[in-house]
Each structure stands twice: as C-alpha cells, then as structure tokens.
Design a protein around this motif. Structure first.
Motif, short mmCIF file in Angstrom:
data_model
loop_
_atom_site.label_atom_id
_atom_site.label_comp_id
_atom_site.label_asym_id
_atom_site.label_seq_id
_atom_site.Cartn_x
_atom_site.Cartn_y
_atom_site.Cartn_z
N PHE A 94 0.85 -1.19 0.00
CA PHE A 94 0.00 0.00 0.00
C PHE A 94 0.88 1.23 0.00
O PHE A 94 2.05 1.19 0.39
N SER A 95 0.30 2.33 -0.43
CA SER A 95 1.04 3.58 -0.50
C SER A 95 0.67 4.46 0.69
O SER A 95 -0.49 4.54 1.09
N LEU A 96 1.66 5.11 1.26
CA LEU A 96 1.39 6.04 2.35
C LEU A 96 0.62 7.26 1.87
O LEU A 96 -0.06 7.93 2.65
N ASN A 97 0.74 7.55 0.58
CA ASN A 97 0.06 8.72 0.03
C ASN A 97 -0.46 8.38 -1.36
O ASN A 97 0.23 8.63 -2.37
N PRO A 98 -1.66 7.82 -1.45
CA PRO A 98 -2.20 7.40 -2.76
C PRO A 98 -2.77 8.54 -3.59
O PRO A 98 -3.48 8.28 -4.58
N GLY A 99 -2.52 9.78 -3.20
CA GLY A 99 -3.03 10.90 -3.98
C GLY A 99 -3.90 11.82 -3.12
O GLY A 99 -3.92 11.71 -1.89
N PRO A 100 -4.60 12.74 -3.74
CA PRO A 100 -5.45 13.68 -2.99
C PRO A 100 -6.50 12.94 -2.14
O PRO A 100 -7.00 11.89 -2.55
N PHE A 101 -6.79 13.51 -0.99
CA PHE A 101 -7.83 12.94 -0.13
C PHE A 101 -9.18 13.11 -0.82
O PHE A 101 -9.59 14.22 -1.14
N ASN A 102 -9.85 11.99 -1.07
CA ASN A 102 -11.06 12.06 -1.89
C ASN A 102 -12.33 11.78 -1.11
O ASN A 102 -12.30 11.32 0.03
N LEU A 103 -13.44 12.01 -1.77
CA LEU A 103 -14.76 11.92 -1.15
C LEU A 103 -15.07 10.50 -0.67
O LEU A 103 -15.64 10.31 0.40
N LYS A 104 -14.68 9.49 -1.44
CA LYS A 104 -15.02 8.12 -1.07
C LYS A 104 -14.28 7.67 0.18
O LYS A 104 -14.84 6.94 1.01
N GLU A 105 -13.02 8.09 0.33
CA GLU A 105 -12.32 7.83 1.58
C GLU A 105 -13.06 8.47 2.75
O GLU A 105 -13.24 7.85 3.81
N HIS A 106 -13.49 9.68 2.54
CA HIS A 106 -14.16 10.44 3.59
C HIS A 106 -15.47 9.76 4.01
O HIS A 106 -15.80 9.71 5.20
N VAL A 107 -16.21 9.23 3.04
CA VAL A 107 -17.45 8.54 3.35
C VAL A 107 -17.18 7.32 4.24
O VAL A 107 -17.85 7.09 5.25
N GLY A 132 -23.68 4.65 0.85
CA GLY A 132 -22.68 4.18 -0.09
C GLY A 132 -23.22 4.06 -1.50
O GLY A 132 -22.51 4.31 -2.48
N HIS A 133 -24.50 3.69 -1.60
CA HIS A 133 -25.18 3.58 -2.90
C HIS A 133 -25.23 4.95 -3.58
O HIS A 133 -24.92 5.08 -4.77
N TYR A 134 -25.59 5.98 -2.83
CA TYR A 134 -25.66 7.33 -3.39
C TYR A 134 -24.28 7.89 -3.72
O TYR A 134 -24.10 8.61 -4.70
N MET A 135 -23.29 7.57 -2.86
CA MET A 135 -21.94 8.12 -3.05
C MET A 135 -21.06 7.21 -3.90
O MET A 135 -19.88 7.49 -4.08
N LYS A 136 -21.61 6.08 -4.38
CA LYS A 136 -20.92 5.15 -5.28
C LYS A 136 -19.67 4.54 -4.62
O LYS A 136 -18.57 4.52 -5.19
#
Length: 754
Positions: free
Chosen positions: A119-132, A535-539
């Motif tokens: 796994f990567s310590l920093n897989p890119g910008p913090f995104n909405l799906k992580e936040h959900v 999760g259904h709404y946020m995909k």
C-alpha cells in the motif's frame, strides 16, 4: 395492489425532461435518474470508479474516529448529563486531517511481510469516497451497544454476578446479528429507487459541500461557505441554551400566567403537560428526539402531527378527566410506575431476592401496577403501530416486493432501479450473499452458546433466542420500508417485551435479553442498510462498505464493552444516587429507565398488567385497531386514484404520531412540526432552488454546531460543575403543578390536595 403497489405515497413527483430512459418495475419508461424529487435535487447521477477507497488514510482515520467515539460516548453515558457525540463531528474534523496527510506524507509503497500485498502512504489527494468510509467507521463508534444496559442492570441494580465472557459475547452478537437480516433484505431496501432513506440526503449534501468545487454566485454563498457560516452561528448560539440560559429550551407561556392553577399547568407545560402555548429557542429541542424535520418528507410530518393532535389533545384529556384507569391518581405525564395509592411502585415487595423471580404472595398483598394515562396510551399506540405496519406494507408494497425478489431471482438486474443502481451494478462487485449468511450462522451459534451456557445467567432458553430472531427477521422488511420512505422507525421493544413476558414470565433477564436480540438486531440491520444506501448514493464499492461496517462494529463493541465493564466494576456505588457522594455525576439515567422496563415486563409481567388480571387489559384492542386502520385508506386510494391526497395518509405514521410520549415532550413535537412545515411546505414550494441547495446543508450545520459546542461545554465547564447560579439555569419550564394528581384525597409533595 396491481400497478400502484410500487408508488410511494408522499407527494406528486415533478418530471424533468431527459433523453435517456429506463424501464421501471411496471414496464413504463422513466427518466434516467431517481423517481424521487428530493434525490434528484441532491444526489449527482455520476461516478468515478478510479478513486482509491480503502487507503491507509481510511484505515487510520476511520479506526481512530471509531475508537474515540466509542470510548467517549460510553464513558459519559453513565453520567447525570450524558454526552453523545455523533459521526458528523468526525465527518468534519477528519477532512482537514485527511488533506494534511495527503499534503505531507511521502508517496512510498509499503510491502506487507510474507505477502504480495502493498500500500502507498500517500495514494493521492484525499477524496470523497475515503471520507465517506471514515464517517461510516465513526458512525459505528457513535452507535451505542444496547446490551450494555443488561450488563448494568445485572451488576448495579439487581446486584448479581455476570460472567464477563458471557457479557462480551452478548454485546457482540446482538450487534452482529443484524448483518444477517440486512443481507436478506438489501435488494429491496437498498437497490430499489423508491427506498430512498430521506435522512441520508443530509449526509450526501454535506459530503458534496465539503468536496465539490463551486463558483461563488454573485451576491451569494457557495454551499461550503453557507455551511461554515451556519456552523459557526450554531456553535456560538448554543452557548446560550446549552449552558448559560437552558430555560429557553422550553418556554411554557401558560405557566407564567397561571402560576397556581394545576389545570392550566397540565394544559400548558411543554415538558410534563400537553404543551399548549409552549415553544423553544433551541435547535436541540427541535431535532434532539425526533430527528431533523428538514429530512422528513412533508406527508410524514403531516401524518405525525395529525396523530399527535388526536392523541394529546382529544383522547388523553378525555380519558384523564373521565378518570379512566384511575388516571387522576397519577401525574398526567410520567414514565414512572405506581401503586394504587399513587406512590412509586415498591419493586422489592414483589421480587424474591434469593430466586430472582416474581413473588406472587407479595404481589397479592401489595398492589397492581399503574402507570400514567399518557404512558398507558403510549403502549397502546405501540401495539397499533406494529399491526398497522404489517397491514400497510402488505397492501401497498406487496407488488413491489414480489417484483424485486422475482427480478433478482431471474437475474434481470438491469431493469431494477434508477441510474444510481445501474452505476453500482456496472462498476462494482456486489457483496456475495454467503458473506451475510456466514456471519448469521456463526453469530447465531455464539448467541445460542451465550444463552444456554454460563449456567444460564441470561435466563433465555434456546427457543426464546430462535423466536427473537424470527421476530427480527420478519419485521426488518416492513419496518425498513416505513423508515426508508418516511424517515420514521416503529420500534419492536414493546412487542418483544410483551411476547416473552407472556411466554416466560417472572424472569427479568430473559425478558431484556429477548428484547435485545429481537429488537436491536433489527435496528442494527436497518442501520447497516441505511449506511449501504449512503454508499449507494456516493458510489462506494459495496464490498468496501461491508468490510468497514463489520470491522467498525467489532472494534466499537469491544471498546464500549471494555469501557462499561471498567466503570461498573471500579466506581463504588455507581448508578445508586442514594449511596453516591453528594454531587457525584455517575447516576446512570438511561440504565435506570431500562431497569424499570425490566421490572414491568420481566418481573411483574404483561399478564399482571395487560390482561383481565391487571388494569390495562383492554389496550390489546389497539392491535385490532392498527391491523384494520390501513384497509380503508388502501381501498379508497384504489377506488379514487385521481384523489392523490388519499395516498398521503400513512396509517403507521399517523397512529404512531404521539408514540414517543414519553420520553419525548410536547414541546419537541410542537417545534419539530413547526420547523418541518416551514421548510418542507412553504420553502419547498416557494423557493425550491434555495431549498435544494441549502436545506440539508442547514440541518447538518445546525447539528454540527451543537455537537462541537456541547463537547466544549462538557469538558471545559460542566464536567467540573462550573455553572452560573441564576434562575435561567433551571432546565424546567416553571410548571411544578403540572405533575400533581387531581384525584380527591391523593397527596403529593408540593401539590394541593383536592
């Protein structure tokens, strides 16, 4: 039922033009979007399946949020003023932390030893799906473990020993059984676009406001700016009702005018009376008990208020002033139990301490059990609501259920739903059924071991567990449909207590264990399904959702159990105000209510209360009333399909209108209804554009502001007993006579004798 069985009786849906169509359950063409207008206005019909989901940030921030909320909510739940921190706090706080991690951590791969995983310590910008997913983790920690009420009742109220392993298994299994019911019913309660779970739109709106880039309109605010403005205002304002001036949480005007009239205060008290003329200047009064009215559909608000008015302003006054059930001997509004003389019921006279069972001779020499008229009607409402739910779902939704289950069985999944369902099915693998079924089998086996093992400490036999599971499985679908379309959830607590009370009387732990396995496993299932709909709404990939919910539940249940066991075994005389040092906060108000219920249903039992042997036997007619009530509505809605207002009558919601009384107060209903009508009738019709952009954001910001100020006040001031000393600090509504009995000759402290 025919072609109308799939319709949601809420409001006339507006249709927006779209070149793309999909075929609904009846074979008719619909727009390539949700058929529910609120969903169309709130949830974007798009998805980016390339976003990373189960990142190191998800695991670290999610597990940390879950653990902190589980500990804090449990620790402060035993205090006089319990502190409840919801997932919205974590939803807001983890956003800057996630972005800080994305900005500072190195982009370095870490390989797990002895595996090919990395796994990567920093897989890119913090995104909405992580936040959900982090917020779902936090929600697991915010949800209390209901079985801990049993642990507290045994150890500190009944003063009996309880094996810690049995208590731990009880805590875990009652939370995990719901996965089985959720898996069985998820195709109907999640995939169907008509099961839209209104309360989830608040979370969706907040996630979008926090993550989507938006150009500020000229002379206006972006959604994020609006959210921050309301959040700061709510945070600052709650200092007044939450600390300095609690009196404004319920202002009863009638009591301020007629200070010596028992009748006037019974009618006017918003806390212990009928609430005529009472109001509040506190958002927590509006949403604290009944949830946000902004997230409740208009038809549900109207049904609730109509039922409330019928019960509180017509039925209860008629019964009280006719002295039905000796009502005048007791307070008009109370959740306490009484004897025939109006005194608090002395449980020690009817419970054999050695055998821990009901003492018949003591009961015969003492008194039948009495409750207030409002409390008694509340039980009747519970009976009628459950019966009405079964009939309502059978009449209005049986066609939908048959269609969904048949299409799922034959693999015609492309025709099942709206754009959100099709995006989920196209982009992500579904959770296999055997995952849910496997958990159900394992957890049921552990539950059986918990009940039958450990010397039978829980008093619940194997057949009782099977019956409790059967009740939970049966009611998950009808109650889930009600909640998914109205934002209201009829409870199973009363019916489960009654069933086991009749079948296995005189055993309080069997009663509460049966209630917990039957009622809470269903509640947990609906909580899981509600999260799945987010999760259904946020995909969010369903398998990722499942994994986060399962691990979050295991972590949360373990931490909450450990915290509760530590407190219950380390604080002398916890939950006993008579023996605690003066000013001690460890009074356990919620556990005491649970204990009183175990006495009514488990020790004395429903046979001594709700049959001809008791006082309230004719309340059983409410079952028949509830069963029959939806039939006329269904009949006339089919006979006169052009009269769309008939479909708006939802009898389970109408009947349960005043079902929250007590512990909900009249002022809560009044303010909830007023705010709901203003937003969802007036603003929704007159300013739909503003409503679509700001209404749910407003609700989330008000809740978040109260949560943050509540935490600050608690830790900085209230936990140290630093409070101002003046009359506005009183949290009552200055209606002391509202609780006075009016039966001639009955005496009560501070009350006139009639």
């Amino acid at each position: 039922m025919g072609d109308q069985s799939h319709e949601i009786p809420s409001f006339e849906l507006s249709k927006e033009k779209s070149p793309e169509k999909f075929r609904d359950l009846t074979g008719q063409d619909e727009e390539d979007d949700s058929p529910i207008e609120q969903v169309r206005l709130t949830v974007p019909p798009t998805d980016d399946p390339t976003l990373p989901v189960l990142t190191i940030r998800t695991w670290v921030l999610g597990i940390l949020s879950c653990s902190i909320l589980a500990f804090v909510n449990t620790f402060f739940g035993y205090r006089q003023n319990p502190l409840g921190i919801g997932s919205v706090s974590a939803q807001i706080l983890t956003l800057p932390i996630g972005r800080l991690m994305a900005a500072t951590l190195p982009d370095k791969k870490i390989f797990l030893p002895f595996t090919n995983w990395s796994f990567s310590l920093n897989p890119g910008p913090f995104n909405l799906k992580e936040h959900v997913l982090i917020t779902i983790f936090a929600g697991c920690g915010a949800n209390g473990v209901y079985a801990l009420f049993i642990v507290a009742s045994v150890k500190v109220f009944y003063h009996r020993s309880l094996n810690p392993v049995a208590a731990y298994i009880l805590s875990q299994t009652t939370m995990l059984l719901g996965y089985g019911w959720a898996g069985i019913h998820r195709k109907i309660l999640v995939d169907s676009p008509y099961m839209w779970w209104p309360n989830n739109l608040i979370s969706v709106s907040l996630f979008r406001a926090l993550h989507e880039k938006e150009i500020r309109p000229k002379g206006g605010l972006t959604r994020l700016q609006f959210f921050l403005m309301v959040l700061i205002s709510s945070f600052a304002y709650y200092l007044v009702p939450g600390y300095y001036f609690p009196y404004i949480s319920c202002i009863s005007v009638v009591c301020l005018i007629w200070k010596k009239s028992v009748l006037a205060q019974q009618l006017g008290s918003g806390l212990t009376g009928l609430g005529m003329g009472s109001f509040a200047l506190d958002w927590n009064t509006v949403s604290g008990f009944l949830g946000s009215p902004i997230a409740t559909p208009t038809f549900a608000i109207m049904n609730t208020l109509a039922g409330y008015v019928l019960v509180v302003y017509i039925i209860v006054p008629a019964l009280y002033w006719s002295n039905v059930y000796k009502a005048k001997t007791f307070p008009l509004y109370s959740s306490q139990t009484y004897d025939s003389d109006g005194n608090v019921y002395n449980i020690s006279r009817v419970l054999n301490e050695k055998t821990f069972k009901f003492y018949d001779e003591g009961y015969e020499n003492y008194s039948k059990l009495y409750i207030s008229i409002l409390f008694a009607i509340g039980y009747g409402i519970s009976f009628a609501t459950l019966a009405a739910t079964v009939t309502h779902v059978g009449l209005f939704y049986s066609g939908t259920i048959r269609e969904l289950t048949s299409k799922a069985a034959t693999g015609l999944k492309g025709q099942m739903g709206d754009i959100h369902t099709r995006l989920m099915k196209r982009n992500y693998k579904a959770v296999p059924d055997w995952w849910f079924h496997g958990i159900l089998i394992v957890v049921f086996g552990l539950s059986l071991f918990c009940c039958e093992g450990f010397g039978g400490q829980l008093q619940l036999p194997w057949w009782g567990l099977i019956l409790a599971c059967g009740i939970a499985w049966f009611f998950t679908l009808p109650i889930g449909i009600i909640q998914a379309t109205t934002n209201m959830q009829p409870g199973l607590n009363v019916i489960t207590e009654m069933i086991i009370g009749f079948m296995y009387p005189g055993r309080p732990l069997a009663n509460v264990s049966f209630k917990t396995y039957g009622y809470i496993s269903m509640t947990q299932a609906l909580g899981f399904l509600s999260d799945f709909k987010v999760g259904h709404y946020m995909k969010i990939p369903p398998r990722s959702m499942f994994l986060v919910q399962l691990i979050g539940t295991l972590i949360s249940s373990s931490i909450q159990f450990a915290t509760a066991w530590w407190l219950l075994t380390s604080i002398p005389n916890i939950c006993d105000p008579a023996k605690l040092p003066k000013g001690s906060p460890w009074t356990c108000p919620g556990d005491r209510v649970f204990y009183n219920a175990s006495i009514i249903w488990g020790v004395i039992g429903p046979k001594k209360v709700f049959t001809k042997d008791g006082v309230y036997g004719n309340l059983n007619y409410f079952f028949l009333i509830g069963f029959l009530a939806p039939i006329p509505v269904w009949y006339f809605s089919r006979k006169y399909p052009e009269k769309k207002w008939i479909k708006l009558i939802n009898m389970p919601i109408f009947i349960s209108g005043a079902g929250g009384l007590p512990p909900v107060r009249s002022v809560n209903y009044i303010m909830w209804g007023a705010v709901g009508i203003y937003f969802n009738v007036y603003l929704f019709q007159k300013f739909k554009g503003w409503w679509a952009k700001h209404a749910y954001i407003l609700s989330a910001a008000l809740d978040a502001g109260i949560a943050f100020m509540g935490i600050l006040l608690y830790f900085a001031l209230q936990s140290r007993d630093i409070v101002p000393d003046w009359w506005g600090q009183e949290s009552d509504d200055r209606c002391p006579l509202a609780t006075c009995p009016t039966q001639p000759g009955i005496r009560a402290d501070g009350c006139p004798v009639f």
